[in-house]
Write a protein that holds these residues in place. Structure first.
Motif, mmCIF file in Angstrom:
data_model
loop_
_atom_site.group_PDB
_atom_site.id
_atom_site.type_symbol
_atom_site.label_atom_id
_atom_site.label_comp_id
_atom_site.label_asym_id
_atom_site.label_seq_id
_atom_site.Cartn_x
_atom_site.Cartn_y
_atom_site.Cartn_z
ATOM 1 N N THR A 189 39.543 40.756 44.184
ATOM 2 C CA THR A 189 40.601 40.780 43.163
ATOM 3 C C THR A 189 41.932 41.189 43.775
ATOM 4 O O THR A 189 42.978 40.583 43.491
ATOM 5 N N ALA A 190 41.904 42.206 44.627
ATOM 6 C CA ALA A 190 43.147 42.656 45.265
ATOM 7 C C ALA A 190 43.707 41.580 46.195
ATOM 8 O O ALA A 190 44.927 41.348 46.233
ATOM 9 N N ALA A 192 43.290 38.315 45.979
ATOM 10 C CA ALA A 192 43.806 37.186 45.206
ATOM 11 C C ALA A 192 45.208 37.466 44.689
ATOM 12 O O ALA A 192 46.056 36.560 44.613
ATOM 13 N N GLY A 193 45.473 38.721 44.361
ATOM 14 C CA GLY A 193 46.799 39.052 43.842
ATOM 15 C C GLY A 193 47.834 39.302 44.919
ATOM 16 O O GLY A 193 49.029 39.383 44.624
ATOM 17 N N GLY A 194 47.395 39.443 46.170
ATOM 18 C CA GLY A 194 48.354 39.768 47.227
ATOM 19 C C GLY A 194 48.395 38.791 48.363
ATOM 20 O O GLY A 194 48.801 39.146 49.478
#
Length: 556
Positions: A189-190, A192-194
């Protein structure tokens, strides 16, 4: 185990019906042996009789299995309720002390608690099935030909010992696997967002290495679980398959020592239809459902958190002491309570007055430990208010909580097992007699929606009166009562053992108090009515306004 100890009767009933459900296992091999030998001797009557015994045992077992579900529910449902209470207490404690909602509590209540409840029920069924099937099969072998126990018991014990030796390691590996999977999900998740920032910084290799380590850890945990699963298969082979081979291999010797073909076949039946399936069920059940239960229960208990254990109530009373207490709703907000020191000894009657929003209700929440001061300390009976025994104090807010059920259940909520005399005395003391009579007495049904706001306050007041609390705080808890009903209730609490704090709705409440605390936002004034009229401008203003306006009727 605590859940089992708390319901001994239900547990005994569950065991008795489960024993009845295991009757077919007990007679299965014996019936097969008798029918076989009878058929071989061309005696159809006895053979059919043995088959009839087997059919009757199946009916008895079905009845026992069906009746076992009631006691099982009586054990499992209180366990589920205890889990729900733990989750709710943890969520409330977390929300109150961090000022943040515990969003995960809903998932724990609706999903994880139900998983634990269902798995716990299934595991109990598996364990009882294994125990009674094992005992039934062994007793059957003993009655059929005792020497066969020497062929069956040692490998069964060896297989169980091997399996039990793997259980502790399996739980640890299962927990590691779940945590590794959670860490991978969080990392994904981290990432994918960064992605843009990772590319901009040229950190692809470092991030890939970090993610790779998480994946490697998850793979290692999965391989370890696979090895342990293989160990469970070996345990099943030793305990469930080896006895069959030993009985078959010893069959010629058994026949030479008096065993009939029916006895040999009956012994094999006990192994094939009793011991082997029972051992397979317990190994697969505990190795699967049991591991999920242990890990999920641990996650529920640790995620919900545990409020500090209450200190035992002290016989010396429940003196409330605030020492230079400061509290604000947020790090940048102005303090609602600023450097306030206050002592409310056992036997005191204190009224708190001040303009709306000045911090009176905040002070009451600090006093019972629902809020934690930024500076200073709040103690009840010499221990921090947040850690004090909940039975020491009771806070009644403006909007009284009443739940569906009987009047008795509502009134005895804070003092389970209170006698009818104590409940009747509380009802009479606070002036709730007419309401109780209208509802049909202590066993009358309470419909919260059918009660007025004032009637709900009367129920809450009687509940607090009958409680063991030595410190009672009324936070405008009589605002929906008329002046006469308010006076009766306050005088009842003032005459009750302990201390009374009243956040005044009317100035008459202040006049009845032994001491009055006035909050004006900049300082606090403490004294008797006459002294405050002389020394405190705000109190003179509030008293004068009330005298000029007269006694406005209370909202019902």
């Amino acid at each position: 185990m605590a859940a089992l100890r708390r319901r001994p009767r239900a547990l005994v009933a569950f065991g008795l019906w489960s024993a009845l459900g295991a009757v077919p296992v007990l007679v299965f091999g014996r019936s097969v042996a008798g029918a076989t030998d009878a058929f071989l001797a061309h005696r159809a009557g006895p053979a059919l009789a043995w088959l009839g015994v087997l059919a009757g045992a199946a009916v008895v077992g079905a009845v026992g299995a069906a009746r076992a579900y009631g006691p099982l529910a009586a054990v499992v449902e209180p366990f589920r309720d205890a889990l729900v209470r733990h989750v709710v207490r943890g969520a409330v404690h977390e929300s109150v002390h961090t000022e943040r909602a515990d969003d995960g509590a809903v998932a724990r209540l609706t999903q994880q608690v139900e998983i634990v409840r269902d798995t716990f029920a299934g595991l109990l069924n598996i364990v009882q099935g294994f125990v009674f099937t094992l005992v039934g099969a062994l007793v059957g072998l003993l009655t059929l030909m005792p020497v066969t126990l020497l062929l069956v018991v040692p490998p069964v014990v060896a297989g169980l010992g091997l399996f039990l030796g793997l259980v502790g390691r399996s739980i640890r590996r299962q927990r590691e696997l779940i945590l590794a999977e959670e860490r991978i999900a969080e990392s994904a998740t981290a990432l994918a967002g960064g992605l843009r920032d990772i590319a901009a910084c040229g950190a692809e290799d470092a991030v890939a290495a970090s993610a790779g380590r998480l994946i490697d850890a998850q793979a290692a945990a999965a391989r370890s679980m696979a090895r342990l699963a293989a160990g469970r298969t070996v345990a099943l082979a030793v305990g469930g398959r080896l006895p069959l081979l030993l009985v078959l291999g010893a069959a010629p010797w058994l026949v030479r020592h008096g065993a009939t073909p029916g006895v040999v076949l009956g012994s094999l039946t006990y192994v094939l239809q009793g011991l082997s399936p029972a051992l397979a069920t317990i190994i697969r059940g505990v190795g699967g459902s049991g591991l999920r239960l242990a890990v999920t229960l641990d996650r529920v208990m640790s995620a919900a958190g545990t409020p500090p254990a209450p200190h035992p109530a002290r016989s010396g009373g429940s003196e409330l002491a605030l020492r230079r207490v400061t509290f604000a709703y947020g790090p940048e907000a102005e303090p609602v309570v600023d450097a306030l020191s206050l002592r409310v000894p056992d036997g005191d009657h204190l009224a708190i007055v001040g303009p709306s929003g000045i911090g009176k209700s905040t002070l009451s929440r600090l006093a019972v430990g629902l809020l934690t001061p930024a500076h200073g300390s709040v103690t009840l009976g010499g221990v921090p208010a947040a850690e004090a025994d909940p039975s020491v104090r009771v806070l009644i807010p403006q909007e009284a909580y009443v739940f569906g059920g009987t009047l008795r259940e509502n009134l005895s909520y804070l003092r389970p097992g209170a006698s009818d005399h104590a409940l009747d005395r509380a009802v009479a003391a606070v002036g709730a007699g007419p309401l109780a009579e209208r509802l049909g007495g202590l066993d009358g049904t309470v419909d919260p929606a059918a009660l007025s706001a004032g009637e709900r306050q009367l129920v809450a007041l009687a509940r607090a009166y009958v409680s063991p609390a030595r410190l009672v705080i009324l936070d405008e808890a009589t605002c929906h009562l008329d002046a006469a009903a308010e006076e009766r209730a306050e005088r009842a609490f003032a005459a009750r053992p302990g201390a009374l704090m009243v956040i005044a709705h009317r100035m008459t409440s202040a006049r009845r108090a032994r001491r009055i605390l006035v909050l004006d936002g900049t300082r606090a004034w403490l004294g008797a009515h006459e002294d405050l009229l002389e020394d405190c401008p705000l109190y003179r203003e509030l008293h004068g306004h009330w005298t000029t306006e007269g006694r406005a009727p209370a909202v019902r």
